[in-house]
Design an enzyme around this catalytic site. Structure first.
Site, mmCIF file in Angstrom:
data_model
loop_
_atom_site.group_PDB
_atom_site.id
_atom_site.type_symbol
_atom_site.label_atom_id
_atom_site.label_comp_id
_atom_site.label_asym_id
_atom_site.label_seq_id
_atom_site.Cartn_x
_atom_site.Cartn_y
_atom_site.Cartn_z
ATOM 1 N N GLU A 17 30.828 91.248 56.598
ATOM 2 C CA GLU A 17 31.811 90.192 56.868
ATOM 3 C C GLU A 17 33.027 90.800 57.582
ATOM 4 O OE1 GLU A 17 32.587 87.093 53.933
ATOM 5 O OE2 GLU A 17 34.714 87.593 54.103
ATOM 6 N N THR A 48 35.052 85.257 59.235
ATOM 7 C CA THR A 48 35.771 84.302 58.379
ATOM 8 C C THR A 48 36.551 83.296 59.228
ATOM 9 O OG1 THR A 48 37.715 85.697 58.201
ATOM 10 C CG2 THR A 48 36.014 85.979 56.516
ATOM 11 N N HIS A 77 31.858 81.317 59.652
ATOM 12 C CA HIS A 77 32.380 80.546 58.513
ATOM 13 C C HIS A 77 33.062 79.299 59.088
ATOM 14 C CE1 HIS A 77 32.777 84.198 55.561
ATOM 15 N NE2 HIS A 77 31.825 84.409 56.448
ATOM 16 N N ARG A 107 34.391 74.611 51.865
ATOM 17 C CA ARG A 107 35.464 73.636 51.764
ATOM 18 C C ARG A 107 36.803 74.237 52.179
ATOM 19 N NH1 ARG A 107 37.921 71.931 46.180
ATOM 20 N NH2 ARG A 107 38.875 73.962 46.577
ATOM 21 N N ALA A 125 32.514 70.892 49.963
ATOM 22 C CA ALA A 125 31.654 71.514 50.979
ATOM 23 C C ALA A 125 30.359 70.723 51.184
ATOM 24 C CB ALA A 125 31.347 72.948 50.566
ATOM 25 N N GLN A 214 46.079 95.043 47.863
ATOM 26 C CA GLN A 214 45.180 94.010 48.379
ATOM 27 C C GLN A 214 44.232 93.524 47.264
ATOM 28 O OE1 GLN A 214 42.073 96.087 50.258
ATOM 29 N NE2 GLN A 214 41.858 94.627 51.899
ATOM 30 N N LYS A 274 36.678 97.521 58.486
ATOM 31 C CA LYS A 274 36.811 98.990 58.419
ATOM 32 C C LYS A 274 35.436 99.629 58.629
ATOM 33 C CE LYS A 274 40.831 99.137 55.437
ATOM 34 N NZ LYS A 274 41.276 98.916 54.087
HETATM 35 P P1 FAD Z 1 32.920 73.543 47.054
HETATM 36 O O1 FAD Z 1 31.496 73.934 46.976
HETATM 37 O O2 FAD Z 1 33.233 72.207 47.606
HETATM 38 O O3 FAD Z 1 33.521 73.679 45.581
HETATM 39 C C1 FAD Z 1 34.932 73.637 45.367
HETATM 40 C C2 FAD Z 1 35.246 73.203 43.944
HETATM 41 O O4 FAD Z 1 34.907 71.834 43.769
HETATM 42 C C3 FAD Z 1 34.464 73.967 42.864
HETATM 43 O O5 FAD Z 1 35.315 74.136 41.768
HETATM 44 C C4 FAD Z 1 33.310 73.039 42.519
HETATM 45 O O6 FAD Z 1 32.847 73.213 41.197
HETATM 46 C C5 FAD Z 1 33.966 71.672 42.718
HETATM 47 N N1 FAD Z 1 33.044 70.626 43.164
HETATM 48 C C6 FAD Z 1 32.074 70.742 44.089
HETATM 49 N N2 FAD Z 1 31.448 69.559 44.261
HETATM 50 C C7 FAD Z 1 32.052 68.683 43.435
HETATM 51 C C8 FAD Z 1 31.863 67.289 43.146
HETATM 52 N N3 FAD Z 1 30.893 66.570 43.748
HETATM 53 N N4 FAD Z 1 32.671 66.701 42.231
HETATM 54 C C9 FAD Z 1 33.652 67.389 41.595
HETATM 55 N N5 FAD Z 1 33.856 68.733 41.809
HETATM 56 C C10 FAD Z 1 33.078 69.351 42.724
HETATM 57 N N6 FAD Z 1 37.904 80.466 52.583
HETATM 58 C C11 FAD Z 1 38.467 80.373 53.818
HETATM 59 O O7 FAD Z 1 39.533 79.743 53.985
HETATM 60 N N7 FAD Z 1 37.867 80.944 54.920
HETATM 61 C C12 FAD Z 1 36.689 81.649 54.807
HETATM 62 O O8 FAD Z 1 36.157 82.153 55.803
HETATM 63 C C13 FAD Z 1 36.089 81.784 53.508
HETATM 64 N N8 FAD Z 1 34.923 82.456 53.345
HETATM 65 C C14 FAD Z 1 34.357 82.525 52.103
HETATM 66 C C15 FAD Z 1 33.144 83.227 51.968
HETATM 67 C C16 FAD Z 1 32.540 83.340 50.724
HETATM 68 C C17 FAD Z 1 31.232 84.084 50.586
HETATM 69 C C18 FAD Z 1 33.164 82.769 49.577
HETATM 70 C C19 FAD Z 1 32.528 82.910 48.230
HETATM 71 C C20 FAD Z 1 34.368 82.067 49.714
HETATM 72 C C21 FAD Z 1 34.978 81.940 50.971
HETATM 73 N N9 FAD Z 1 36.177 81.244 51.147
HETATM 74 C C22 FAD Z 1 36.738 81.154 52.399
HETATM 75 C C23 FAD Z 1 36.882 80.659 49.992
HETATM 76 C C24 FAD Z 1 36.491 79.183 49.734
HETATM 77 O O9 FAD Z 1 36.831 78.400 50.856
HETATM 78 C C25 FAD Z 1 37.241 78.700 48.485
HETATM 79 O O10 FAD Z 1 36.786 79.357 47.349
HETATM 80 C C26 FAD Z 1 37.256 77.187 48.258
HETATM 81 O O11 FAD Z 1 38.229 76.888 47.258
HETATM 82 C C27 FAD Z 1 35.934 76.601 47.790
HETATM 83 O O12 FAD Z 1 35.047 76.486 48.819
HETATM 84 P P2 FAD Z 1 33.518 76.023 48.536
HETATM 85 O O13 FAD Z 1 32.868 75.872 49.844
HETATM 86 O O14 FAD Z 1 32.880 76.920 47.552
HETATM 87 O O15 FAD Z 1 33.797 74.579 47.886
#
Ligand code: FAD
Length: 290
Positions: A17, A48, A77, A107, A125, A214, A274
Site C-alpha cells: 500500500e 490510498t 482506494h 466509506r 461502503a 506515527q 518506504k
Molecule cells: P463500512 O463498511 O461502511 O463500515 C463503517 C461502519 O458502519 C462500521 O462500524 C460498520 O459496522 C457499520 N455499518 C456498516 N454497514 C452498516 C449498516 N447497514 N447499518 C448500520 N451500520 C453499518 N480511509 C480513507 O480515508 N482512505 C483510504 O484510502 C483508506 N484505506 C483503507 C484501507 C483499509 C485496508 C482499511 C481497513 C481502512 C481504510 N480506510 C481508508 C479507513 C476507512 O475508510 C474507515 O475505517 C471508515 O471509517 C470505514 O470504512 P468502511 O469501508 O470499512 O465502512
C-alpha cells in the site's frame, strides 16, 4: 488485469500500500518510491484515497502510473462518504479510462459536521459497492475493508461482522484487513468470518512500524491495539529511529512468517512509501514465499 485473475495464478499474494502526494506536494518523490517498490515485484500495489476525497486526482494519477508505466497491477482506494454520487461516478469513470480495474471500495471516516440522511450521498461502503456494480461499465474487481478487532465505531463484534457479510454479498471479491499486531486476533476474525459464510480471500494488513509518534496516532484513529510485546519495543526504542526501524522490520517479518505458516493466503504491507523497509522484509521472507 484484475486481482481475481492474479489469485488464480498465484498461491500467495503480497501487495503493497502506498499513499499519493498530499494536496500540491510534488509527485516526483512518490513516483520514485513507488518505482522502487514495484521493482520488488508485489502482486499488486494499492493507492490510498485522501480523507474527504479532495485529492482524488492524485490517487488516480499515482494508480495510473503504477498500472500503465510500471506495469504493476494497481488497486485504487475510493472513499464515498464525503462525495456525492455524481462525483463518485465521475471518479469511477476516470479510473476506467486509465485502465484501472481494481477498486478498494470504502466509506471513509465521517466528517465531524456531516449529517444523515443526505440524499445523493452514501452512508456505508456497501452502498458504494452496489452503485459500482450497477453501472453499465462497472466491471471492476472490488475489494473492501475489514477489521479483525472490530471497526472503531462498532461496539458489537457480532453486528460488525453481520454488516461485513451484507457488504460482501453486494459483490466484494476480496477483503483487506486493518493492521493488527497480534496474529491471534486475525485467526479469531477468520473463524468468525467463516461462521458467517464470509468465504473469500482475506489479505492480512501488516504495518512495519518505524516511527513511534506515527504508530500512537494510527492506533488511536483506527482502534488497533498494541500488544504488550510490541509496546515494550516502542517504549524501549521509540527515541532511537534506527533501532525502532530494525525492530519494526523484525516484528513484521515474524508476523508474516506466522501468518504464512498458519495458512493465510495474502499479505498487504502498509509500506508508508518506504521502499527500503519493504525490501528488507521481502528479503527476510524470500525463501518462505517460494
Ligand atoms: P463500512 O463498511 O461502511 O463500515 C463503517 C461502519 O458502519 C462500521 O462500524 C460498520 O459496522 C457499520 N455499518 C456498516 N454497514 C452498516 C449498516 N447497514 N447499518 C448500520 N451500520 C453499518 N480511509 C480513507 O480515508 N482512505 C483510504 O484510502 C483508506 N484505506 C483503507 C484501507 C483499509 C485496508 C482499511 C481497513 C481502512 C481504510 N480506510 C481508508 C479507513 C476507512 O475508510 C474507515 O475505517 C471508515 O471509517 C470505514 O470504512 P468502511 O469501508 O470499512 O465502512
Amino acid at each position: 488485469m484484475k486481482i481475481t485473475d492474479k489469485l488464480k495464478e498465484e498461491d500467495f499474494v503480497v501487495s503493497f500500500e502506498v499513499f499519493p502526494p498530499k494536496n500540491d506536494a510534488p509527485f516526483e518523490p512518490v513516483k520514485n518510491a513507488v518505482s522502487k517498490l514495484s521493482e520488488l515485484n508485489p502482486s499488486f500495489m494499492s493507492v490510498t484515497y485522501g480523507a474527504g476525497g479532495g485529492v482524488s486526482n492524485n490517487t488516480i494519477d499515482i494508480a495510473s502510473y503504477i498500472e500503465n508505466d510500471l506495469d504493476t497491477m494497481a488497486l485504487a482506494h475510493l472513499t464515498c462518504v464525503s462525495s456525492s454520487q455524481d462525483e463518485i461516478s465521475d471518479t469511477v469513470n476516470k479510473l476506467k479510462s486509465k485502465n484501472i480495474n481494481n477498486i478498494l471500495a470504502l466509506r471513509g471516516d465521517i466528517p465531524k459536521d456531516m449529517e444523515f440522511p443526505n440524499a445523493g450521498y452514501y452512508k456505508y461502503a456497501y452502498q458504494l459497492i452496489e452503485d459500482i456494480k450497477s453501472k453499465d461499465d462497472g466491471d471492476f474487481c472490488i475489494g473492501a475493508a475489514c477489521y479483525p478487532e472490530g471497526h472503531i465505531e462498532s461496539n458489537n463484534k457480532e453486528k460488525d461482522i453481520e454488516f461485513l457479510k451484507q457488504k460482501v454479498d453486494c459483490g466484494v471479491d476480496f477483503l483487506v484487513t486493518q493492521m493488527f499486531f497480534d496474529n491471534n486476533v486475525m485467526y479469531n476474525f477468520l473463524y468468525r468470518a467463516l461462521a458467517n459464510d464470509i468465504n473469500l480471500p482475506v489479505f492480512a494488513g501488516v504495518m512495519p512500524v518505524t516511527n513511534s509518534r506515527q504508530i500512537k496516532r494510527i492506533c488511536e484513529l483506527s482502534g488497533t491495539n498494541l500488544t504488550p510485546r510490541f509496546k515494550s519495543i516502542v517504549d524501549k526504542f521509540g527515541d532511537n529511529p534506527l533501532a525502532l526501524k530494525q525492530a519494526g522490520i523484525a516484528y513484521a517479518t515474524e508476523q508474516i512468517i506466522d501468518l504464512v505458516a498458519n495458512g493465510v493466503k495474502g499479505i498487504h504491507l502498509y509500506t508508508m512509501n518506504k521502499p527500503e523497509v519493504a525490501e528488507k522484509i521481502m528479503e527476510n521472507i524470500s525463501e518462505i514465499l517460494k
